[in-house]
Each structure stands twice: as C-alpha cells, then as structure tokens.
Enzyme design. Structure first.
Site, PDB file in Angstrom:
ATOM      1  N   GLU A 111       4.060  -4.235  12.427  1.00 23.36           N
ATOM      2  CA  GLU A 111       2.882  -3.378  12.317  1.00 23.36           C
ATOM      3  C   GLU A 111       1.854  -4.120  11.494  1.00 23.36           C
ATOM      4  O   GLU A 111       2.062  -4.402  10.311  1.00 23.36           O
ATOM      5  CB  GLU A 111       3.192  -2.033  11.667  1.00 23.36           C
ATOM      6  N   CYS A 118      -3.189   1.010   7.051  1.00 24.45           N
ATOM      7  CA  CYS A 118      -3.505   0.439   8.361  1.00 24.45           C
ATOM      8  C   CYS A 118      -4.047   1.497   9.304  1.00 24.45           C
ATOM      9  O   CYS A 118      -4.752   1.175  10.264  1.00 24.45           O
ATOM     10  CB  CYS A 118      -2.269  -0.212   8.960  1.00 24.45           C
ATOM     11  N   ASN A 167       0.810  -1.224   0.000  1.00 25.05           N
ATOM     12  CA  ASN A 167       0.000   0.000   0.000  1.00 25.05           C
ATOM     13  C   ASN A 167       0.842   1.273   0.000  1.00 25.05           C
ATOM     14  O   ASN A 167       0.400   2.317  -0.464  1.00 25.05           O
ATOM     15  CB  ASN A 167      -0.972   0.001   1.179  1.00 25.05           C
TER      16      ASN A 167
END
Length: 513
Positions: free
Chosen positions: A246, A280, A151
């Site tokens: 993460e 996220c 992303n």
C-alpha cells in the site's frame, strides 16, 4: 505515502540505538535497537520454528489466542493510546481510532479464518476426470514480514499482523523507526497473553533492518512510500516471494451540484484533517461543481478557521496534532509556496507553527490548478486545495489525471449518478457521501491502482494473500488402465475425438457453412 525511508542503507554498527522523540514537544521519549541483518535472520528463524506448531493448531485455538490479545488491548487501551500520542503526536481521538480498529480486527479475523481456510470442492464437466474427487486447500505461507509506517503505528503495523496470524503464519513486524514504541507494546501483549514464543516478534531499526526482513521472510506486507515500495517489490521479485504494497495517494473528493453542503463540508474536513492529513487515504484535493462552489467554499472556510491544532493534551484538546516525520514539514511548506507562487490564494493557515514541536497550520488553498505540486504530488499534511470545475465530466478528468489511484470520494444526492461517476474513477476504493470510513469495513477489500500499490488488505482477498493455494485431485475408482494411456490405441483416440465433437463441436458445421 511517505512514511518509510529507503531500504537501501548500510547496516547499523553493533549495538546501535535509535532515539524516539515526541513530535509535539521534541523531547526524547524512548530508545530502541537498530537491529542488524544477522539479528533479523535469527528472529525469522525463531519465527519459522514457531510457525510449524502455530499452523498445526485448529483455527478455533488460534482464535482463542487472538481473543486474549483483544482483551489485553482493551484492558490496556489508555496505556496504548498514551504511547501512540507520545511517539506520533496525533490527537488522542485519532489514537482511539487505531485501538478500535485493532480490537475489531482481532474479533473479525478470528471469526472469519475458519471459513476462509476451509477446503473448497471443485467440480469439472470434463469426461477425462470423471470419478475424481477434487478440492483446493489453503495453507499459510510461513513467516510474514510486516513493514509498517509511522503515521498509524498500531493500525497499519500490528493491524496487518492480525490476519496473517489468523491464517497460521508467524509474523516479524518491522515498525517505522519514527514510531516503534507502540509495536513493542504489542510484543509485550503477546508475551503476557502467553502466545507461543516466536510467533509474533518485533524488530526495530531503520532502512537496513527493513531490507533484512525482505531478504529473509516468505511474504512481505509493506505500507509506505511508492519509492520504497518499488525497492521492496524488486527485491521480492529477485527472491520470487510475493508482496503486498500500500503506497502513495493523492486522493480526490468531488462535490456535485446536488450535494448536501453541510455533509459535504463535514466529510471534507474529516477526510482532509483527521490524523493531521497524514494518511494515504487523506483527502488531498477537492473538485467542486460550479453551481455550489461559492456556497461550499464559504462554509468550508468558516469551518476550517474553527479547527484547533497544537500539542495533544487529552480528548477535546486539539483537532490536529503534530507532524510526525520531520522532513514532511519541508514538503508541506514547498507545496504551499509553489501554489502561491503560481497564483493560488491561502484562505486559512499556510505556515509551520513556531514552538518546540513540529506543527503545520491547517491550510486551505483556492485558485489552484494541475500545474501546482499541491494538486499532483502527495503532501501528507493538513493542507487542502479546492478547485472549481464546470461539471462532473471535468472533475472526472482531473481526478484521473494522477499517477496515484488509491481512494476517491463523491458527495451528491443522486445516488445513481454518483455510482455511475464512481465506477469511472481510476481508484481502487471509492466512497459516496463518506471519506475513509470504508477502512473500518474489514470485509471490504482496500487497495490501490497505478502507483498506489499492489494487492489489497481487508476482505477475503486481503486474508487469502497470506496463504498458498494447493489443488488436490483424487481418483476414487482407479482402473487398471485408462483408455488414453500408453501404449496408445488408435480406436481409443478416435472415440475421444467423437466425444469432443459431441461435447464441444456444436455449431461448427453451421459456422463452416
């Protein structure tokens, strides 16, 4: 976060290649090697040899190499932005954010490394160590493996390499197989800036390549799905190497009754739709206190309908670009269909767009609740469910009713009330009257709670994780023999007990009485 596929995969056949497509057109824009485990091992060994010399450089010399990289990035920013848009499909404005972040990272970590790595004196009140000089020092871990997501092919991939390099490590970066071309540009940067050979390398490939990285490096920085993150953590645990993860998020935004609605709506749209909602830290659910729900929703719906989406064609062409990861379209469709089936209403969008590329309309959902997937599972797309709540206490309960805990946001005018509420959120990061802007504050730690990950990036903690801690104690005035040494002298130990009573026994008699 759903950016990485499972690391459990068979190794690629010799000479295997991976095609890279433009999500906005479907056209193939590149091809990269599917690197084998043997090739990864060789890259890590090259990195290990290079790291010894790199770690031996003064921090100011390493800072000079990072400065070259920053200048190269800014000089080639149009080319880098083109590549990010081409392989990721995002709006050009979102690509520029990645470049700004990495330019800042080059500068920030180059400046901060010297202070963070400086030895720290330690003082002790214990009489047993009188006369000793004690300090701690930080040393690099060795070879850091960065496994990046699709992303943000620059920000969350190379961006994590910068502090690791500044700390004296060599880095082997494995970008997502969906978006590897930007990482290869940064490998070119290292060559053209005359960085020491082997200090920064890129290995492209799918899941087996990622597993090979985890199997060979000294530290893993992983950004991706919770599912794959568990596999990384398990394998790192088997090898007894540290990792920082993460992972997924289902980030919430709470609009309080005293919120400035214009600000609330602008923050909501930016938080939910920037990068096509494929972050996220994207706002994936909103809770609005009842007194302002109707006014907020009216304005939000109006603004949602003004959002443009489609193929990026330069600055100002679209607000929301393509869906990068093909399976993510099915997730978006499933979440919207599930919500509608259970009683939700679609106020804007709601469908995948027809065309040669992969697109999903910016979608606004209302009449939602926590029985719906869109409120509990990570969607990772330009969809936004909005729920009315009676008050902040109900909002708090619902925000915390999640297996994720990455980030949350509050919009409100009463800062004391907002801070009190923020401190009760079960999330690693909370912003007030903002969303996502904390990510640009490199001095502020950023990491998730619960299933959103382990460890942090940014801040002193996000830098020092790339180092090992060594404690040194030096006896500056050694005597021939200390009183506690063998052979034991009873008188010496009687003296020690009296000394302990003097130092630590205050109040014992009173408590015994």
């Amino acid at each position: 976060m759903t950016q990485n596929q499972s690391l459990v995969a068979a190794g690629p056949p010799a000479g295997a290649r991976i095609a890279v497509d433009d999500p906005a057109t479907g056209a193939v824009v590149g091809e990269v090697p599917d690197t084998s485990a043997e090739e990864v091992a060789r890259a890590v060994e090259r990195a290990r040899r290079a790291q010894r010399g790199w770690a031996g450089l003064d921090t100011r010399v390493r800072a000079g190499f990072l400065a070259r990289g920053r200048r190269w990035l800014l000089a080639h920013r149009e080319e880098v932005a083109d590549r990010i848009v081409e392989e990721n499909g995002k709006a050009r404005e979102d690509a520029i954010v990645e470049i700004v972040y990495c330019a800042a990272a080059f500068s920030y970590w180059a400046k901060r490394a010297r202070g963070l790595l400086a030895p720290a004196k330690v003082r002790s009140l214990s009489p047993f160590v009188l006369g000793r000089s004690m300090y701690t020092r930080r040393v690099p871990r060795g070879v850091v493996g960065v496994i990046g997501p699709w992303n943000n092919p620059l920000l969350n991939s190379f961006g994590d390499a910068v502090p690791a390099l500044a700390a004296g490590n060599a880095v082997v970066l494995k970008p997502s197989e969906q978006t590897p071309l930007t990482a290869l540009l940064m490998e070119r940067m290292a060559r053209e800036c005359d960085w020491p050979e082997g200090v920064f390398q890129v290995v492209t490939g799918a899941g087996a390549t990622g597993r090979a990285v985890v199997d060979t490096v000294d530290f893993v920085m992983f950004t991706g799905s919770t599912r794959t993150g568990r596999q990384v953590a398990a394998r790192a645990g088997e090898r007894l190497i540290p990792c920082s993860l993460e992972l997924g998020g289902k980030d919430a935004l709470v609009v309080l009754a005293d919120a400035a609605l214009e600000r609330a709506v602008n923050v909501t749209i930016q938080g939910a739709l920037s990068n096509g909602g494929q972050m996220c830290t994207s706002v994936e659910r909103v809770y609005v206190e009842a007194p302002v729900y109707d006014a907020y929703l009216t304005l939000l719906r109006e603004r949602f309908q003004q959002v443009t989406s489609g193929r990026p064609a330069g600055l100002g062409s679209v607000d929301v670009g393509a869906v990068t990861f093909p399976p993510q379209l099915a997730v978006m469709e499933d979440h919207v269909e599930d919500a509608v089936r259970k009683g939700a209403r679609v106020l804007a969008g709601g469908r995948a767009s027809a065309g040669p590329g992969r697109f999903f309309e910016p979608t606004l959902l209302v009449d939602v609740d926590h029985t719906m997937k869109c409120m509990r599972e990570e969607t990772f797309g330009p969809t936004l469910p909005v729920m009315k709540v009676a008050d902040a206490e109900e909002a708090l309960r619902l925000v915390n009713d999640s297996r994720y805990g990455l980030q949350a946001s509050i919009i409100g005018s009463d800062m004391k009330r907002a801070r009190r509420l923020a401190e009760r959120f079960e999330a690693g990061c909370v912003t007030i009257n903002d969303a996502q802007t904390n990510y640009m504050a490199l001095g502020l730690p950023m990491g998730g709670w619960k299933e959103s990950g382990l460890g942090v990036r940014h801040g002193a903690e996000g830098f020092l994780k790339y180092t090992r801690l060594q404690a040194v104690s030096a006896n500056r005035f050694p005597m021939r023999r200390d009183m506690h040494m063998i052979p034991y002298e009873p008188s010496a130990y009687r003296f020690l007990l009296r000394l302990v009573d003097v130092m630590y026994g205050r109040g014992l008699r009173g408590r015994a009485d």
